[in-house]
Design an enzyme around this catalytic site. Structure first.
Site, short mmCIF file in Angstrom:
data_model
loop_
_atom_site.label_atom_id
_atom_site.label_comp_id
_atom_site.label_asym_id
_atom_site.label_seq_id
_atom_site.Cartn_x
_atom_site.Cartn_y
_atom_site.Cartn_z
N LYS A 185 0.88 -1.18 0.00
CA LYS A 185 0.00 0.00 0.00
C LYS A 185 0.91 1.22 0.00
O LYS A 185 1.46 1.61 1.02
CB LYS A 185 -0.88 -0.02 1.25
CG LYS A 185 -2.23 0.63 1.09
CD LYS A 185 -2.27 2.13 1.01
CE LYS A 185 -1.86 2.87 2.24
NZ LYS A 185 -1.65 4.33 1.92
N GLY A 238 7.63 5.06 8.11
CA GLY A 238 6.78 6.25 8.21
C GLY A 238 6.92 6.89 9.57
O GLY A 238 7.94 6.70 10.26
N SER A 239 5.89 7.60 9.99
CA SER A 239 5.98 8.37 11.23
C SER A 239 5.70 7.50 12.46
O SER A 239 4.98 6.51 12.37
CB SER A 239 4.97 9.52 11.18
OG SER A 239 3.66 8.98 11.11
N GLY A 243 3.23 4.29 13.00
CA GLY A 243 3.88 3.01 13.35
C GLY A 243 3.20 2.36 14.55
O GLY A 243 2.97 1.14 14.57
N GLU A 260 10.35 1.23 10.65
CA GLU A 260 11.41 2.23 10.43
C GLU A 260 10.72 3.58 10.53
O GLU A 260 9.95 3.96 9.66
CB GLU A 260 12.04 1.99 9.05
CG GLU A 260 13.41 2.63 8.94
CD GLU A 260 13.33 4.05 8.45
OE1 GLU A 260 13.18 4.94 9.31
OE2 GLU A 260 13.41 4.26 7.23
N CYS A 294 14.11 10.11 6.50
CA CYS A 294 14.13 9.54 7.86
C CYS A 294 15.49 9.75 8.49
O CYS A 294 15.61 10.04 9.67
CB CYS A 294 13.88 8.04 7.83
SG CYS A 294 12.63 7.54 6.70
N GLU A 393 11.54 15.38 15.41
CA GLU A 393 11.77 15.35 13.97
C GLU A 393 10.92 16.44 13.30
O GLU A 393 9.72 16.52 13.53
CB GLU A 393 11.36 13.97 13.46
CG GLU A 393 11.72 13.72 12.02
CD GLU A 393 11.44 12.28 11.60
OE1 GLU A 393 10.38 11.74 11.97
OE2 GLU A 393 12.29 11.71 10.90
P1 ADP Z 1 2.09 11.19 6.99
O1 ADP Z 1 1.35 11.43 8.28
O2 ADP Z 1 3.10 12.23 6.73
O3 ADP Z 1 1.20 10.94 5.79
P2 ADP Z 1 2.47 8.45 7.69
O4 ADP Z 1 3.60 7.88 8.43
O5 ADP Z 1 1.17 8.55 8.42
O6 ADP Z 1 2.93 9.86 7.18
O7 ADP Z 1 2.23 7.66 6.31
C1 ADP Z 1 3.02 6.63 5.83
C2 ADP Z 1 2.16 5.53 5.26
O8 ADP Z 1 1.32 5.01 6.28
C3 ADP Z 1 1.23 5.94 4.13
O9 ADP Z 1 1.17 4.90 3.17
C4 ADP Z 1 -0.10 6.08 4.83
O10 ADP Z 1 -1.21 5.91 3.97
C5 ADP Z 1 -0.04 4.96 5.83
N1 ADP Z 1 -0.92 5.10 6.99
C6 ADP Z 1 -1.31 6.23 7.61
N2 ADP Z 1 -2.12 5.96 8.66
C7 ADP Z 1 -2.25 4.60 8.71
C8 ADP Z 1 -2.94 3.68 9.57
N3 ADP Z 1 -3.66 4.10 10.60
N4 ADP Z 1 -2.83 2.36 9.30
C9 ADP Z 1 -2.08 1.91 8.28
N5 ADP Z 1 -1.41 2.72 7.44
C10 ADP Z 1 -1.48 4.05 7.64
#
Ligand code: ADP
Length: 491
Positions: A185, A238-239, A243, A260, A294, A393
């Site tokens: 995804k 991601g964030s 995570g 990560e 990151c 960050e």
């Molecule tokens: P940002 O907040 O800057 O968009 P994220 O770390 O939330 O950064 O996004 C990284 C990825 O995680 C994207 O593919 C996003 O669609 C996905 N994502 C965001 N929220 C969720 C969630 N609750 N469950 C699973 N995936 C998520």
């Protein structure tokens, strides 16, 4: 450079996702606009998938795993297909780089660097597929014990928007190399290269259902994927808050995860360092990809006697930095979205309100479209080690300078955040290089260098809030598989 961008790649296209080897719209027919950060204009669309689409993709990946055409294929053959995908990445490099730049706003040379990294992942993991060995274990008399590395099954990859192609390639490379099947995804803000890669994978001869790409928001598609009982393992970049949400969703099914989650990575500059060599590397480590990295080197800890000199040299460079449209290929592009720009601007405003001194500011190109998400780089110094700016960050082109008096204090400061992803150490003193590298809490330490992003061979991952598990290198293959112990009693 005019107000209108010259790039037209993907203009007006309604992209499809790839499920079970076929192009597919979302089952609801809903779509998400694809916006170019350089001018804030929508130029294409992707499917907005939800739970039902995830069900369909997971079912396809499960079938592909169960029929075992992938996992039971000789490792050599899996490796060949990955290598072939790398060659297709090379062949389609210009298109992939153009798609990535337009989708994310990154300068085209960064788009090209990302395509090269993608190629390297497929070369590396294509070659590694038949080189992962188990062990034989000395055991009781009359027994032989050995270990096998087994794929998890169906792996979910949730990909961020900062390096969509690179991060997708490391997940796909390591995951498929070990015989897993995948549901990926990509981020709703940057999905185009993921879709293109799934098409190229079919061309490279990957069986249907082995590598599925489902597009949609994190809240809908991401959450449904992370908590799906048909998923055996989840890998996420991601964030930290996302995570945590993904780990909680995966925990309901007791699934393993690799996380990560970013960092507040320090570069420690001692007074005996080759400062001239260090300065361009220090600047690049925060400017690359607009600081949306990151492993960005977002804190510089400088030994007091060198502080003024290093600060002055960095300020001189920061004053000259220019942000502008991706196809103008300047020092940095736009940030990914209006939302991200607001986040960065708020942290900068807060630091300024707290009285932190701005040492230098870069510029936004005068002809950059006003509707683009540009943010001029900012250099802050001397920053209070307890402030948000020193601890949290920013994920933007914002650099914090701190000063230290002793080696001990440098290590303390380096280890004073909740993060621990990477670090840089600049000194000519060999013994100190080893001492500091050992004591800094980070997944990667570079001495007289800083490798943000580089080196597909190098295991990468964090301590603490930066996450757990390792990507890249051979280590990623261990995360993407599990050990099975087999014991024979032969009397
Ligand atoms: P940002 O907040 O800057 O968009 P994220 O770390 O939330 O950064 O996004 C990284 C990825 O995680 C994207 O593919 C996003 O669609 C996905 N994502 C965001 N929220 C969720 C969630 N609750 N469950 C699973 N995936 C998520």
């Amino acid at each position: 450079m005019g107000a209108h961008l010259s790039t037209t790649v993907a203009e007006g296209r309604a992209f499809m996702q790839l499920v079970d080897g076929k192009a597919a719209d979302s089952l609801s027919g809903e779509r998400i606009d694809v916006v170019c950060p350089s001018d804030g204009r929508s130029f294409a669309s992707i499917p907005a998938s939800g739970k039902a689409d995830i069900d369909r993709a997971v079912a396809a990946a499960r079938t592909a795993f169960a029929t075992a055409s992938w996992a039971r294929m000789p490792a050599l053959e899996r490796g060949r297909r990955l290598t072939r995908l790398g060659l297709l990445v090379e062949k389609n490099a210009s298109e992939l780089a153009a798609l990535e730049s337009r989708d994310t706003g990154k300068p085209v040379r960064q788009g090209r660097a990302d395509v090269n990294a993608s190629l390297r992942y497929f070369e590396f993991y294509g070659g590694a597929a038949d080189k992962i060995h188990g062990d034989t274990i000395p055991f009781l008399d009359g027994y032989t014990a050995l270990t096998l590395r087994e794929p998890h099954g169906v792996v979910a990859g949730i990909i961020p928007w900062n390096y969509p192609l690179q991060i997708l390639s490391r997940v796909v490379g390591a995951g498929l190399s070990m015989g897993n099947t995948l549901v990926v995804k990509p981020a709703e803000d940057a999905s185009l290269t993921a879709i293109r890669m799934a098409e190229l994978a079919l061309e490279a001869g990957f069986p249907e259902g082995v590598f599925n790409v489902v597009t949609g928001t994190g809240r809908e598609a991401g959450a449904a994927l992370a908590g799906h009982p048909g998923i055996d393992y989840v890998t996420f970049t991601g964030s930290p808050p996302t995570g945590t949400a993904i780990q909680q969703a995966a925990a309901v099914n007791n699934r393993g995860v690799t996380m990560e989650l970013g960092g507040k990575s320090p570069q420690i500059v001692f007074a005996d360092a080759d400062i001239e060599k260090a300065v361009p590397v220090l600047v690049n480590a925060i400017i690359q990809n607009g600081g949306q990295t990151c492993s960005a080197g977002s804190r510089i800890l400088i030994e007091r006697p060198a502080y003024e000199e290093v600060a002055a040299r960095l300020a001189e460079r920061f004053e000259k930095l220019v942000a502008g449209p991706h196809d103008a290929d300047l020092d940095l592009g736009a940030l990914i979205s209006a939302r991200q720009k607001v986040r960065v601007a708020q942290m900068v405003a807060e630091a300024e309100r707290a009285g932190t001194k701005v040492l230098a500011r870069g510029a936004i190109h005068s002809e950059a479209p006003a509707s683009g998400h540009y943010f001029a780089p900012v250099l802050f110094g001397e920053v209070n080690p307890e402030s948000h700016l020193a601890q949290d960050e920013v994920f933007g082109p914002v650099l914090a300078l701190l000063a230290f008096e002793t080696e001990e204090q440098a290590i303390e400061l380096a280890n004073s955040t909740d993060y621990g992803l990477i670090a840089g150490v600049w000194t000519r003193d060999g013994a100190r290089q080893h001492r500091v590298a050992k004591r800094v809490r980070a997944g990667q330490v570079f001495v007289n260098a800083y490798g943000a992003g580089g080196g597909v061979e190098l295991p990468f991952g964090g301590f603490g809030k930066s996450g757990h598990g390792r990507e890249k290198g051979f280590e990623a293959l261990y995360d993407m598989s599990a050990t099975k112990t087999v014991v024979f009693n032969h009397g």
